[in-house]
Design a protein around this motif. Structure first.
Motif, PDB file in Angstrom:
ATOM      1  N   LEU A  66      -1.617  -1.754  -5.737  1.00 40.26           N
ATOM      2  CA  LEU A  66      -1.732  -2.926  -4.852  1.00 40.26           C
ATOM      3  C   LEU A  66      -0.538  -2.971  -3.901  1.00 40.26           C
ATOM      4  CD1 LEU A  66      -2.795  -6.498  -5.804  1.00 40.26           C
ATOM      5  CD2 LEU A  66      -0.633  -6.191  -4.640  1.00 40.26           C
ATOM      6  N   MET A  67       0.658  -2.762  -4.440  1.00 39.08           N
ATOM      7  CA  MET A  67       1.858  -2.790  -3.594  1.00 39.08           C
ATOM      8  C   MET A  67       1.821  -1.614  -2.605  1.00 39.08           C
ATOM      9  SD  MET A  67       4.903  -4.206  -6.045  1.00 39.08           S
ATOM     10  CE  MET A  67       5.022  -2.918  -7.228  1.00 39.08           C
ATOM     11  N   ASN A  68       1.288  -0.469  -3.061  1.00 35.89           N
ATOM     12  CA  ASN A  68       1.200   0.705  -2.183  1.00 35.89           C
ATOM     13  C   ASN A  68       0.193   0.470  -1.061  1.00 35.89           C
ATOM     14  OD1 ASN A  68       1.895   3.411  -1.502  1.00 35.89           O
ATOM     15  ND2 ASN A  68       0.002   4.145  -2.453  1.00 35.89           N
ATOM     16  N   GLU A  69      -0.929  -0.176  -1.396  1.00 36.16           N
ATOM     17  CA  GLU A  69      -1.954  -0.455  -0.376  1.00 36.16           C
ATOM     18  C   GLU A  69      -1.382  -1.380   0.698  1.00 36.16           C
ATOM     19  OE1 GLU A  69      -4.641   1.379  -0.846  1.00 36.16           O
ATOM     20  OE2 GLU A  69      -5.463   0.735   1.071  1.00 36.16           O
ATOM     21  N   ALA A  70      -0.546  -2.319   0.257  1.00 33.85           N
ATOM     22  CA  ALA A  70       0.135  -3.196   1.221  1.00 33.85           C
ATOM     23  C   ALA A  70       0.998  -2.350   2.163  1.00 33.85           C
ATOM     24  CB  ALA A  70       1.000  -4.219   0.483  1.00 33.85           C
ATOM     25  N   CYS A  71       1.672  -1.343   1.603  1.00 39.05           N
ATOM     26  CA  CYS A  71       2.502  -0.456   2.441  1.00 39.05           C
ATOM     27  C   CYS A  71       1.637   0.366   3.404  1.00 39.05           C
ATOM     28  CB  CYS A  71       3.332   0.489   1.574  1.00 39.05           C
ATOM     29  SG  CYS A  71       4.661  -0.334   0.683  1.00 39.05           S
ATOM     30  N   TRP A  72       0.471   0.818   2.924  1.00 41.00           N
ATOM     31  CA  TRP A  72      -0.432   1.568   3.820  1.00 41.00           C
ATOM     32  C   TRP A  72      -0.865   0.687   4.988  1.00 41.00           C
ATOM     33  CZ3 TRP A  72      -1.016   6.534   4.438  1.00 41.00           C
ATOM     34  CH2 TRP A  72      -0.815   7.398   3.375  1.00 41.00           C
TER      35      TRP A  72
ATOM     36  N   VAL B 186       6.746   5.812  -9.767  1.00 42.29           N
ATOM     37  CA  VAL B 186       5.498   5.525 -10.502  1.00 42.29           C
ATOM     38  C   VAL B 186       4.317   6.116  -9.731  1.00 42.29           C
ATOM     39  CG1 VAL B 186       3.930   3.669 -11.233  1.00 42.29           C
ATOM     40  CG2 VAL B 186       6.399   3.452 -11.646  1.00 42.29           C
ATOM     41  N   LEU B 187       4.288   5.858  -8.426  1.00 45.50           N
ATOM     42  CA  LEU B 187       3.170   6.355  -7.612  1.00 45.50           C
ATOM     43  C   LEU B 187       3.148   7.872  -7.557  1.00 45.50           C
ATOM     44  CD1 LEU B 187       3.269   3.842  -4.705  1.00 45.50           C
ATOM     45  CD2 LEU B 187       1.214   4.477  -5.958  1.00 45.50           C
ATOM     46  N   ASP B 188       4.324   8.446  -7.404  1.00 46.82           N
ATOM     47  CA  ASP B 188       4.422   9.894  -7.299  1.00 46.82           C
ATOM     48  C   ASP B 188       3.832  10.548  -8.555  1.00 46.82           C
ATOM     49  OD1 ASP B 188       5.363  12.081  -5.788  1.00 46.82           O
ATOM     50  OD2 ASP B 188       7.054  12.307  -7.184  1.00 46.82           O
ATOM     51  N   TYR B 189       4.132   9.951  -9.700  1.00 45.37           N
ATOM     52  CA  TYR B 189       3.616  10.486 -10.965  1.00 45.37           C
ATOM     53  C   TYR B 189       2.098  10.257 -11.065  1.00 45.37           C
ATOM     54  CZ  TYR B 189       3.171  11.174 -16.022  1.00 45.37           C
ATOM     55  OH  TYR B 189       2.796  11.608 -17.264  1.00 45.37           O
TER      56      TYR B 189
ATOM     57  N   PHE C   4       0.017   2.988 -17.555  1.00 42.06           N
ATOM     58  CA  PHE C   4      -0.493   2.112 -18.629  1.00 42.06           C
ATOM     59  C   PHE C   4      -1.474   1.091 -18.037  1.00 42.06           C
ATOM     60  CE2 PHE C   4       4.014   3.308 -19.356  1.00 42.06           C
ATOM     61  CZ  PHE C   4       3.696   4.460 -20.027  1.00 42.06           C
ATOM     62  N   ILE C   5      -1.254  -0.203 -18.238  1.00 43.47           N
ATOM     63  CA  ILE C   5      -2.238  -1.161 -17.696  1.00 43.47           C
ATOM     64  C   ILE C   5      -1.679  -1.842 -16.446  1.00 43.47           C
ATOM     65  CG2 ILE C   5      -3.610  -3.231 -18.130  1.00 43.47           C
ATOM     66  CD1 ILE C   5      -3.609  -2.427 -21.127  1.00 43.47           C
ATOM     67  N   VAL C   6      -0.537  -2.542 -16.606  1.00 42.58           N
ATOM     68  CA  VAL C   6      -0.057  -3.358 -15.482  1.00 42.58           C
ATOM     69  C   VAL C   6       0.229  -2.503 -14.253  1.00 42.58           C
ATOM     70  CG1 VAL C   6       1.773  -4.875 -14.656  1.00 42.58           C
ATOM     71  CG2 VAL C   6       0.847  -5.200 -16.945  1.00 42.58           C
ATOM     72  N   ASN C   7       0.997  -1.452 -14.422  1.00 44.53           N
ATOM     73  CA  ASN C   7       1.387  -0.680 -13.232  1.00 44.53           C
ATOM     74  C   ASN C   7       0.232   0.103 -12.625  1.00 44.53           C
ATOM     75  OD1 ASN C   7       3.931  -1.668 -13.081  1.00 44.53           O
ATOM     76  ND2 ASN C   7       4.889  -0.007 -14.216  1.00 44.53           N
ATOM     77  N   ARG C   8      -0.791   0.398 -13.460  1.00 44.49           N
ATOM     78  CA  ARG C   8      -1.976   1.083 -12.915  1.00 44.49           C
ATOM     79  C   ARG C   8      -2.702   0.166 -11.920  1.00 44.49           C
ATOM     80  NH1 ARG C   8      -5.499   5.000 -15.249  1.00 44.49           N
ATOM     81  NH2 ARG C   8      -7.142   5.369 -13.727  1.00 44.49           N
ATOM     82  N   ILE C   9      -2.563  -1.145 -12.158  1.00 46.27           N
ATOM     83  CA  ILE C   9      -3.214  -2.121 -11.275  1.00 46.27           C
ATOM     84  C   ILE C   9      -2.244  -2.570 -10.174  1.00 46.27           C
ATOM     85  CG2 ILE C   9      -4.243  -4.441 -11.182  1.00 46.27           C
ATOM     86  CD1 ILE C   9      -5.028  -4.017 -14.173  1.00 46.27           C
TER      87      ILE C   9
END
Ligand code: 3HC
Length: 295
Positions: A201-207, A248-251, A192-197
């Protein structure tokens, strides 16, 4: 179904989001049934509602009488038929996996009142695909709360391909009656909107941490004190739950492509069941010091 017709709300799932949504509905005066698949899950959710209501009363955000009355309105249940028999709206907050949710909707459709609205608190999955499992796609939409529901103002109200305008309007009014601010999401797209943004961001922090380009402390100091987020990115990940972010990311990865590949650090946390605050350990260890973000 109009707002005035809604007296009873059933919440499916008593986890982080489910118990918080049940609490919000009870605080707004609705009779609430909160259902999960095991007695220990519903009891745990019920105790968390009790803890939260007492905390709010301690802080004078409501009176102790109001807190007690809200708790009285919540009935924890394991039996699906009993939980949904009288529900005018069913809000589903079960784990963020398509097959689990579809199974729940199949069972729900057998027991729910024909007129009831189904609203899913999915964080990312297709509303249209979930609605297809039911016999009421016009009375089915997304109603996406944020963690912790009792503190977060926003509710995304998401339309599926066949959702009726009346359904969206009723759910928006219900969100307002819960004291929330609904925002209509007109397209059913992953996250949707919030989780798309937020989740990328949280994943990039993990990368950054996976590739040894930054530490958790450095990322959280910059996201909290430099970017002005209310919590560090890893602190927020632990609050949301690493399993939720991962699903969420996997999807999004499956539907939207390579940019959304979950980082190794996140995968590792999920494999080790270090899911965040709810398991006592995630990026931080809540039994040994908890969050520590250097300024
Ligand atoms: N009920 C009652 N009290 C609660 C609580 C709850 N559920 N959760 C925390 N608290 C209490 C704490 O115990 C603490 O109490 P204490 O002061 O006695 O120790 C207190 O609230 C903390 O409140 P503060 O006033 O100190 O904290 P803040 O004003 O900073 O607010 C916050 C806390 C609202 C959670 C804020 O940090 C925040 O906005 N964080 C970001 C949350 C966010 O972005 N959520 C969305 C995530 S995305 C999502 O959920 C979507 C999903 O699909 C993945």
């Amino acid at each position: 179904m109009e707002l005035e017709d809604i007296n009873t709300v059933a919440v499916l799932g008593a986890g982080n989001m489910g118990h918080g949504i049940a609490e919000v509905a009870a605080m707004a005066g609705y009779d609430v049934t909160m259902r999960d698949i095991k007695e220990e899950f519903v009891q745990n959710g019920y105790e968390q509602i009790e803890w939260s209501l007492n905390k709010l009363a301690e802080k004078d955000q409501l009176s102790q009488d109001e807190a007690d009355a809200a708790l009285e309105r919540v009935t924890p249940l394991v039996d699906m038929a009993e939980a949904v028999a009288d529900a005018d709206v069913v809000i589903e907050a079960v784990p963020e996996q398509m097959e689990i949710k579809k199974d729940v909707y199949q069972e729900l459709e057998e027991h729910a009142n024909d007129e009831a609205i189904f609203a899913t608190n999915t964080s990312s999955l297709s509303i249209t695909e979930l609605a297809e499992v039911t016999e009421r796609p016009e009375r089915f939409c997304g109603m996406h709360f944020f963690n912790p529901p009792v503190r977060m103002d926003l509710v995304e109200v998401i339309t599926g391909a066949e959702t009726a305008e009346e359904t969206l309007e009723t759910i928006e009014e219900l969100a307002e009656d819960f004291g929330k601010t609904p925002v209509r999401v007109h397209k059913d797209s992953p996250g949707f909107i919030v989780n798309r943004i937020l989740v990328p961001l949280m994943n990039e922090a993990c990368w950054l941490v996976s590739e040894d380009e930054a530490t958790i402390a450095e990322v959280d100091s910059t996201t909290k004190y430099g970017m002005g987020l209310p919590m560090g990115s890893f602190e927020l990940g632990d609050q949301v739950g690493n399993d939720v972010s991962y699903h969420v990311l996997d999807y999004m990865h499956e539907v939207l492509g390579a940019a959304y590949e979950p980082a190794p650090l996140l995968e590792e946390k999920v494999e080790n069941e270090e899911l965040g605050k709810k398991t006592g350990k995630g990026f931080y260890d809540y039994e040994n010091g908890g969050v520590d973000i250097p300024t």
